[in-house]
Design a protein around this motif. Structure first.
Motif, mmCIF file in Angstrom:
data_model
loop_
_atom_site.group_PDB
_atom_site.id
_atom_site.type_symbol
_atom_site.label_atom_id
_atom_site.label_comp_id
_atom_site.label_asym_id
_atom_site.label_seq_id
_atom_site.Cartn_x
_atom_site.Cartn_y
_atom_site.Cartn_z
ATOM 1 N N HIS A 59 36.444 -38.373 38.119
ATOM 2 C CA HIS A 59 37.819 -38.509 37.660
ATOM 3 C C HIS A 59 38.070 -39.947 37.230
ATOM 4 O O HIS A 59 37.984 -40.874 38.037
ATOM 5 N N ILE A 60 38.381 -40.132 35.969
ATOM 6 C CA ILE A 60 38.689 -41.454 35.444
ATOM 7 C C ILE A 60 40.195 -41.643 35.510
ATOM 8 O O ILE A 60 40.962 -40.838 34.983
ATOM 9 N N TYR A 61 40.637 -42.720 36.163
ATOM 10 C CA TYR A 61 42.063 -42.971 36.298
ATOM 11 C C TYR A 61 42.612 -43.664 35.052
ATOM 12 O O TYR A 61 41.951 -44.529 34.477
ATOM 13 N N PRO A 62 43.822 -43.309 34.636
ATOM 14 C CA PRO A 62 44.428 -44.018 33.503
ATOM 15 C C PRO A 62 44.555 -45.499 33.819
ATOM 16 O O PRO A 62 44.909 -45.876 34.937
ATOM 17 N N ARG A 63 44.254 -46.312 32.855
ATOM 18 C CA ARG A 63 44.338 -47.765 33.063
ATOM 19 C C ARG A 63 45.798 -48.179 33.201
ATOM 20 O O ARG A 63 46.677 -47.675 32.519
ATOM 21 N N LEU A 64 46.057 -49.125 34.090
ATOM 22 C CA LEU A 64 47.405 -49.628 34.278
ATOM 23 C C LEU A 64 47.890 -50.270 32.983
ATOM 24 O O LEU A 64 47.201 -51.099 32.389
ATOM 25 N N GLY A 65 49.054 -49.881 32.554
ATOM 26 C CA GLY A 65 49.602 -50.457 31.333
ATOM 27 C C GLY A 65 49.134 -49.783 30.065
ATOM 28 O O GLY A 65 49.676 -50.034 28.991
ATOM 29 N N ALA A 66 48.120 -48.938 30.146
ATOM 30 C CA ALA A 66 47.609 -48.257 28.951
ATOM 31 C C ALA A 66 48.473 -47.035 28.663
ATOM 32 O O ALA A 66 48.975 -46.386 29.581
ATOM 33 N N PRO A 67 48.671 -46.719 27.404
ATOM 34 C CA PRO A 67 49.497 -45.540 27.071
ATOM 35 C C PRO A 67 48.832 -44.255 27.557
ATOM 36 O O PRO A 67 47.621 -44.092 27.441
ATOM 37 N N TYR A 68 49.628 -43.372 28.115
ATOM 38 C CA TYR A 68 49.101 -42.113 28.619
ATOM 39 C C TYR A 68 49.802 -40.967 27.906
ATOM 40 O O TYR A 68 51.033 -40.871 27.915
ATOM 41 N N LYS A 69 49.020 -40.124 27.288
ATOM 42 C CA LYS A 69 49.579 -38.989 26.563
ATOM 43 C C LYS A 69 49.422 -37.740 27.415
ATOM 44 O O LYS A 69 48.318 -37.359 27.777
ATOM 45 N N GLU A 70 50.550 -37.133 27.733
ATOM 46 C CA GLU A 70 50.540 -35.951 28.592
ATOM 47 C C GLU A 70 49.895 -34.770 27.868
ATOM 48 O O GLU A 70 50.260 -34.456 26.732
ATOM 49 N N PRO A 71 48.928 -34.099 28.488
ATOM 50 C CA PRO A 71 48.293 -32.956 27.830
ATOM 51 C C PRO A 71 49.219 -31.756 27.762
ATOM 52 O O PRO A 71 50.151 -31.624 28.559
ATOM 53 N N VAL A 72 48.956 -30.900 26.808
ATOM 54 C CA VAL A 72 49.700 -29.645 26.680
ATOM 55 C C VAL A 72 48.706 -28.498 26.704
ATOM 56 O O VAL A 72 47.501 -28.691 26.497
#
Length: 549
Positions: free
Chosen positions: A225-238
């Motif tokens: 599991h790769i964690y989203p980087r702090l401050g990096a934009p995160y696009k919610e999956p659909v």
């Protein structure tokens, strides 16, 4: 003349060894093996007398500058000498009660073509006079040693990436029980991965390479599991508003998860998806090969459904196959998994019965729902039935012991294990195993049927092994996930991972990993059966109960 020829041959050998150029991959691959071996075998290193990670970081610049085999080998020889003398001890006797499992064990790389004879002898001497752990074996141990050291690495630096790769590769090399059944040799995976590790431009690229490497374990217990980087934009999956099953390179809808969305697009159970955004389902299957962890193809095809039906964009073109013709739908997908944002999750929340009595006095138990507290009521309700179907196409809730006591007339061994032998890393030992059932003259006398398929994973497979010892037990269905045993899990900077920590086998030492639990009668759902709303596996079980065929 013969003497001159021998002299020339000797000189040619020395020149070849001393001046042949070596590649970056060759040097780092060999260094990885030496560093890992010393980490677990050298008495002073394994005992924690050195900051072994720091030692590697200090030696990497020297290794990088080495141009020839001779220079490279000398760096490793000197490194070993700097650690101080290794005390020669009496030959280490193997305890008589220990039975070794050695299919994973291989130190033949001591004779690597890059190594001088002197270096090879030093490595062999350390093996013979290796560190002796306080524990002989164990299902749980700190194989990474001081895990906290790896939470502050800067993956933007090549040295940190190399260190993390070396740490991970060697833990698998010495402490992964199923290394011997990988599709690809672990050595080759190291050689293939190193160039990508060196070429990555940033942290996320590095993590992606490591994730692809972890899929080479062919182990369903592996996660990365790769964690989203702090401050990096995160696009919610659909998501597509349903899930499904892959049959003959087509994706068949088997369960509606977002009722409203499915209704809006007239999506029903049994619908056949042929393409998503122009890609065939086979294309989608193939492009996810290096991203999904699975022990066998059945499990992989089960797991790949989720990424196929997940998108970063809400606008998705889906092509359905209906009556031999393609029907294209321009859809809008949503995140129906979040029940606080919309109503689409309600389809997945339907209550499932724990147990019931079917027609003809046949009991049925849903092993994925029933809990230990429900077992007494289940036994009371089903004890007089002529057969019980235990549906294990799911993940049980640790109910095996109580049910086994009800089913079995006596105690039986159903599994045995291999544990890492910590006094000789890379080798494993057989253990006594696990029993289930108890002396019970009032045990259940009817037929016992187990329904299994690719959803049967780990504890489900282990439970099936237990129930099979009860006696009048038959398994109906298809290949299970082939992922048995426990799971070691580890936390690192920006990712979480793990793998199967012990080997699980039948008492006669037949394998389960990657093979799964082999059914007595193989039955797989068909597209036609799904469209007709039938459970063909359960139907086959009911026919078997009545006809014994």
């Amino acid at each position: 003349m013969q003497k001159i020829t021998l002299i020339l041959l000797f000189l040619f050998t020395q020149i070849t060894f001393g001046y042949a150029k070596i590649t970056e991959t060759e040097k780092l691959s060999a260094t990885c093996k030496v560093w890992g071996f010393l980490k677990y075998y050298h008495p002073k290193v394994a005992n924690g007398e050195f900051n072994w990670d720091q030692q590697l970081l200090e030696k990497l610049p020297k290794i990088d500058k080495a141009q020839t085999k001779e220079e490279f080998s000398l760096i490793l020889e000197n490194w070993i000498d700097e650690l101080g003398p290794v005390k020669e001890i009496a030959p280490i006797a193997m305890p008589k009660e220990i039975q070794l499992f050695d299919k994973n064990f291989d130190l033949s790389w001591f004779n690597n073509k890059l190594f001088s004879k002197k270096l090879s002898k030093k490595l062999k001497f350390i093996e013979d006079n290796r560190f002796q752990s306080g524990e002989e074996f164990g299902p749980d141990f700190d194989s990474f040693k001081n895990l906290k050291n790896y939470l502050n690495l800067d993956y933007n630096k090549s040295d940190s990436r190399i260190l993390m790769l070396f740490v991970y590769w060697n833990v698998i090399e010495y402490f992964f029980p199923y290394k011997y059944v990988m599709d690809q040799k672990w050595d080759k995976t190291l050689e293939q991965t190193l160039p990508f590790i060196l070429d990555t431009k940033n942290e996320l690229e590095f993590l992606a390479v490591m994730k692809r490497m972890s899929t080479k374990l062919n182990d369903g217990h592996v996660m990365f599991h790769i964690y989203p980087r702090l401050g990096a934009p995160y696009k919610e999956p659909v998501y597509f508003p349903a899930t499904g099953k892959i049959i003959d390179d087509k994706l068949v809808v088997t369960e509606i998860l977002g009722d409203s969305l499915a209704e809006a697009y007239n999506i029903k159970i049994g619908d056949v998806i042929a393409k998503i955004n122009g890609k065939t389902i086979k294309n989608c299957i193939d492009e996810n090969r290096d991203l999904i962890h699975a022990s066998n193809e059945a499990s992989y095809l089960n797991k790949v459904v989720t990424p196929i039906l997940t998108s970063d964009s809400k606008n998705v073109k889906v092509e359905f196959l209906k009556e031999g013709k393609l029907e294209i739908k321009e859809m809008i997908w949503f995140n129906y998994h979040d029940s606080h944002r919309n109503e689409f999750k309600k389809g997945a929340m339907k209550k499932k019965e724990k147990f019931k009595i079917l027609d003809n006095n046949i009991g049925y138990v849903n092993m994925g729902v029933i809990k230990p507290k429900n077992i007494p009521d289940m036994i009371e309700a089903l004890k007089s039935t002529k057969a019980i179907v235990f549906d294990m196409r799911n993940y049980p809730k640790e109910t095996y012991a109580e049910i086994a006591n009800f089913l079995s007339p006596k105690e039986n061994k159903f599994a045995t294990y291999t544990y890492p032998y910590l006094n000789y890393p890379g080798r494993y030992i057989w253990t006594e195993g696990t029993n289930c059932g108890s002396e019970n003259k009032d045990n259940y006398k009817g037929k016992v049927i187990l329904l299994l398929n690719e959803y049967a994973f780990s504890q489900s497979e282990w439970t099936a092994m237990c129930f099979k010892t009860a006696g009048n037990t038959s398994i109906i269905g298809s290949q299970t996930a082939g992922t048995d045993g426990n799971a070691f899990e580890f936390e690192f900077k920006q990712f979480h991972t793990g793998f199967s920590g012990i080997g699980v086998y039948y008492p006669d030492k037949r394998e389960t990993q990657r093979i799964g639990i082999v059914p007595d009668i193989e039955v797989k759902p068909t597209i036609k059966g799904i469209q007709e709303g039938r459970d063909e596996v359960l139907e086959r079980a009911l026919t078997f109960i009545e006809t014994e065929k």
